[in-house]
Write a protein that holds these residues in place. Structure first.
Motif, mmCIF file in Angstrom:
data_model
loop_
_atom_site.group_PDB
_atom_site.id
_atom_site.type_symbol
_atom_site.label_atom_id
_atom_site.label_comp_id
_atom_site.label_asym_id
_atom_site.label_seq_id
_atom_site.Cartn_x
_atom_site.Cartn_y
_atom_site.Cartn_z
ATOM 1 N N PHE A 28 20.077 72.211 -14.171
ATOM 2 C CA PHE A 28 19.905 71.166 -13.088
ATOM 3 C C PHE A 28 19.735 71.923 -11.961
ATOM 4 O O PHE A 28 20.561 72.664 -11.583
ATOM 5 N N TRP A 29 18.701 72.286 -11.217
ATOM 6 C CA TRP A 29 18.288 73.358 -10.067
ATOM 7 C C TRP A 29 17.916 72.411 -9.033
ATOM 8 O O TRP A 29 16.956 71.891 -9.120
ATOM 9 N N TYR A 30 18.853 72.354 -7.875
ATOM 10 C CA TYR A 30 18.526 71.816 -6.777
ATOM 11 C C TYR A 30 18.087 72.603 -5.490
ATOM 12 O O TYR A 30 18.872 73.638 -5.108
ATOM 13 N N LEU A 34 10.670 78.953 -21.127
ATOM 14 C CA LEU A 34 10.593 80.455 -20.328
ATOM 15 C C LEU A 34 10.092 80.052 -18.878
ATOM 16 O O LEU A 34 9.145 79.145 -18.607
ATOM 17 N N HIS A 35 10.961 80.684 -18.097
ATOM 18 C CA HIS A 35 10.702 80.549 -16.600
ATOM 19 C C HIS A 35 11.266 81.656 -15.789
ATOM 20 O O HIS A 35 11.903 82.556 -16.424
ATOM 21 N N LYS A 36 10.856 81.877 -14.472
ATOM 22 C CA LYS A 36 11.167 83.173 -13.655
ATOM 23 C C LYS A 36 11.196 82.770 -12.379
ATOM 24 O O LYS A 36 10.689 81.934 -12.049
ATOM 25 N N SER A 37 11.535 83.705 -11.629
ATOM 26 C CA SER A 37 11.313 83.803 -10.131
ATOM 27 C C SER A 37 10.900 85.073 -9.670
ATOM 28 O O SER A 37 11.600 86.186 -10.201
ATOM 29 N N GLU A 38 9.900 85.097 -8.637
ATOM 30 C CA GLU A 38 9.645 86.565 -8.063
ATOM 31 C C GLU A 38 10.799 87.053 -6.966
ATOM 32 O O GLU A 38 11.488 86.066 -6.351
ATOM 33 N N PRO A 76 11.232 86.445 -16.758
ATOM 34 C CA PRO A 76 11.108 85.357 -17.824
ATOM 35 C C PRO A 76 12.549 85.285 -18.798
ATOM 36 O O PRO A 76 12.731 86.309 -19.204
ATOM 37 N N HIS A 77 12.979 84.068 -18.869
ATOM 38 C CA HIS A 77 14.063 83.926 -19.588
ATOM 39 C C HIS A 77 14.226 82.543 -20.142
ATOM 40 O O HIS A 77 13.592 81.620 -19.537
ATOM 41 N N GLN A 78 15.036 82.300 -21.064
ATOM 42 C CA GLN A 78 15.724 81.159 -21.452
ATOM 43 C C GLN A 78 16.973 80.849 -21.102
ATOM 44 O O GLN A 78 17.611 81.553 -21.618
ATOM 45 N N ASP A 79 17.306 79.729 -20.729
ATOM 46 C CA ASP A 79 18.787 79.610 -20.292
ATOM 47 C C ASP A 79 19.548 79.285 -21.581
ATOM 48 O O ASP A 79 20.932 79.962 -21.480
ATOM 49 N N SER A 80 19.206 79.007 -22.752
ATOM 50 C CA SER A 80 19.809 78.966 -24.000
ATOM 51 C C SER A 80 20.368 80.414 -24.344
ATOM 52 O O SER A 80 21.189 80.565 -25.396
ATOM 53 N N GLY A 138 14.944 82.739 3.486
ATOM 54 C CA GLY A 138 15.719 82.885 2.633
ATOM 55 C C GLY A 138 15.381 81.488 1.351
ATOM 56 O O GLY A 138 14.249 80.682 1.987
ATOM 57 N N ARG A 139 16.082 81.660 0.340
ATOM 58 C CA ARG A 139 15.810 80.489 -0.414
ATOM 59 C C ARG A 139 16.998 80.079 -1.214
ATOM 60 O O ARG A 139 17.404 80.496 -2.214
ATOM 61 N N ILE A 140 17.813 79.016 -0.499
ATOM 62 C CA ILE A 140 19.300 78.875 -1.133
ATOM 63 C C ILE A 140 18.879 77.646 -2.095
ATOM 64 O O ILE A 140 18.425 76.693 -1.446
ATOM 65 N N VAL A 170 25.090 79.250 -6.655
ATOM 66 C CA VAL A 170 24.371 79.014 -5.527
ATOM 67 C C VAL A 170 23.649 80.281 -5.848
ATOM 68 O O VAL A 170 24.115 81.501 -5.856
ATOM 69 N N ILE A 171 22.186 80.093 -5.581
ATOM 70 C CA ILE A 171 21.509 81.622 -5.765
ATOM 71 C C ILE A 171 20.741 81.596 -4.222
ATOM 72 O O ILE A 171 20.023 80.695 -4.108
ATOM 73 N N CYS A 172 21.212 82.553 -3.644
ATOM 74 C CA CYS A 172 20.442 82.817 -2.324
ATOM 75 C C CYS A 172 19.122 83.228 -1.919
ATOM 76 O O CYS A 172 18.377 83.100 -1.051
ATOM 77 N N CYS A 204 10.022 81.038 -5.274
ATOM 78 C CA CYS A 204 10.151 79.855 -6.000
ATOM 79 C C CYS A 204 10.267 79.938 -7.467
ATOM 80 O O CYS A 204 9.756 80.957 -7.817
ATOM 81 N N LEU A 205 10.422 79.056 -8.220
ATOM 82 C CA LEU A 205 10.776 79.207 -9.833
ATOM 83 C C LEU A 205 9.064 79.195 -10.240
ATOM 84 O O LEU A 205 8.164 78.362 -9.482
ATOM 85 N N SER A 206 8.939 79.623 -11.364
ATOM 86 C CA SER A 206 7.518 79.229 -11.917
ATOM 87 C C SER A 206 8.039 79.071 -13.493
ATOM 88 O O SER A 206 8.877 79.826 -14.222
HETATM 89 O O1 LIG Z 1 16.656 80.276 -9.050
HETATM 90 C C1 LIG Z 1 16.106 81.256 -9.300
HETATM 91 O O2 LIG Z 1 15.452 82.115 -8.785
HETATM 92 C C2 LIG Z 1 16.097 81.544 -10.847
HETATM 93 C C3 LIG Z 1 17.242 80.480 -11.457
HETATM 94 C C4 LIG Z 1 17.109 80.428 -12.914
HETATM 95 O O3 LIG Z 1 16.144 80.898 -13.658
HETATM 96 C C5 LIG Z 1 18.245 79.822 -13.715
HETATM 97 O O4 LIG Z 1 19.104 79.135 -13.031
HETATM 98 O O5 LIG Z 1 17.819 79.761 -14.898
#
Ligand SMILES: O=C(O)CCC(=O)C(=O)O
Length: 333
Positions: free
Chosen positions: A202-204, A287-291, A185-189, A298-300, A172-174, A215-217
């Motif tokens: 899988f991001w809910y 490549l994805h990220k969030s600010e 910016p990162h890659q999950d792999s 909040g943003r759970i 859970v990311i709060c 939010c994500l971008s």
């Molecule tokens: O939820 C977020 O802000 C980032 C999550 C993310 O980048 C990830 O799970 O790979």
């Protein structure tokens, strides 16, 4: 195996249009993937966990992405793979005293990494028998065909071509109000490396995620040309974690993948604003990220990651190591 597919048969779990978007862009947003009852149950569980964890024996580990201080890598983090543990926001502490500036429940960055095993409401999401709301999704007689929008994670994994999908971590990311940290910016792999790469996130959203609350971008299409150059591993000294050059394959198998020399990784990221209940599927090379969240909302979110267990190698350098039972199997074809 996560091999790009130009064909988009209707396999359930994902519509043909969703499959096309995933392979083209490296991510896809699926609105209403969770019914409101499930969202409520997962939020209630999150708040109960945040309210009830004890501070008395907590090492006060902060979650750091490495931007401000070294990437998190203490024992509390390294042994969290089969537990439910709590990692603080870096900005939740007064720099001069080291004391928390927020109540503990509003100071946690993330909870991980085995909610999918240890927390019944989160575990139910992966187990069709425990989750009748999602049961049958993605089959010919199930919710997709019946016009319901919910999709079961196993049906989604099948639609993506997984043969032996293994859920290896969950969080859970709060993104706490005012102090929620940015994720660069990162890659999950990089973090969940298999040879060859196979991770899918899988991001809910359990609450609405907007530009305002972080939010994500995404850099659309970057999964096709951005190699996994680095791996996040247990440090060779046995202490903590480090990033090393990836000496193994940098893309999943398939001729549609390949590095494009000169392609900028600084391109234009696309915002992924979503409503609570939405699922975002994220390719491990994307490549994805969030600010940062400086807002008062909040943003759970809840996220888990799946890797392919068939025909890939998961090695002992990865920061996250399986328990003797192995990673959680969604199904086996
Ligand atoms: O939820 C977020 O802000 C980032 C999550 C993310 O980048 C990830 O799970 O790979």
């Amino acid at each position: 195996m996560l091999t790009m597919s130009s064909e988009t048969p209707s396999t359930g779990g994902l519509t043909p249009a969703q499959q096309t978007a995933f392979w083209r862009d490296g991510y896809v947003i699926i609105p209403d993937a969770l019914p409101p009852t499930t969202v409520r149950a997962l939020l209630d569980e999150t708040h109960a966990l945040l309210d009830n964890f004890p501070l008395s024996d907590h090492p006060m580990t902060r979650f750091s992405t490495g931007e401000k201080s070294a990437h998190v890598g203490d024992d509390y983090f390294l042994t969290s793979g089969d537990k439910v543990r709590f990692f603080f926001e870096e900005d939740a502490f007064d720099p001069s005293t080291g004391n928390l500036t927020k109540p503990k429940a509003q100071a946690i960055n993330k909870i991980g990494h085995a909610l999918h095993e240890k927390s019944p409401p989160f575990a139910a999401l992966l187990d069709p028998a425990l989750n009748p709301d999602l049961l049958g999704a993605g089959t010919s007689s199930g919710s997709v065909a019946a016009g319901r929008k919910e999709s079961h994670p196993a049906a989604v994994a099948r639609a993506l071509g997984f043969k032996d999908p293994r859920c290896l971590q969950s969080m859970v990311i709060c993104k706490q109000p005012e102090i929620g940290g940015a994720v660069p910016p990162h890659q999950d792999s990089t973090f969940l490396y298999t040879d060859p790469p196979s991770a899918v996130g899988f991001w809910y959203a359990l609450e609405d995620a907007t530009a305002e609350n972080g939010c994500l971008s995404f850099l659309p299409g970057s999964h096709r040309w951005a190699p996994v150059r680095q791996r996040f591993v247990r440090s060779a000294t046995g202490n903590g974690t480090e990033f090393i050059d990836n000496a193994g394959p940098r893309f999943p198998l398939g001729e549609d993948y390949g590095e494009i020399v000169g392609q900028s990784e600084e391109g234009e990221y696309k915002l992924g604003e979503v409503k609570a209940g939405s699922l975002v599927l994220i390719h491990g090379n994307l490549l994805h990220k969030s600010e940062k969240n400086l807002s008062r909302k909040g943003r759970i979110i809840y996220t888990f990651h799946v890797i392919e267990g068939e025909g890939t190698k998961y090695d002992e350098r990865n920061w996250l190591q399986p328990s003797p039972e192995g990673f959680t199997q969604l199904y086996r074809d």
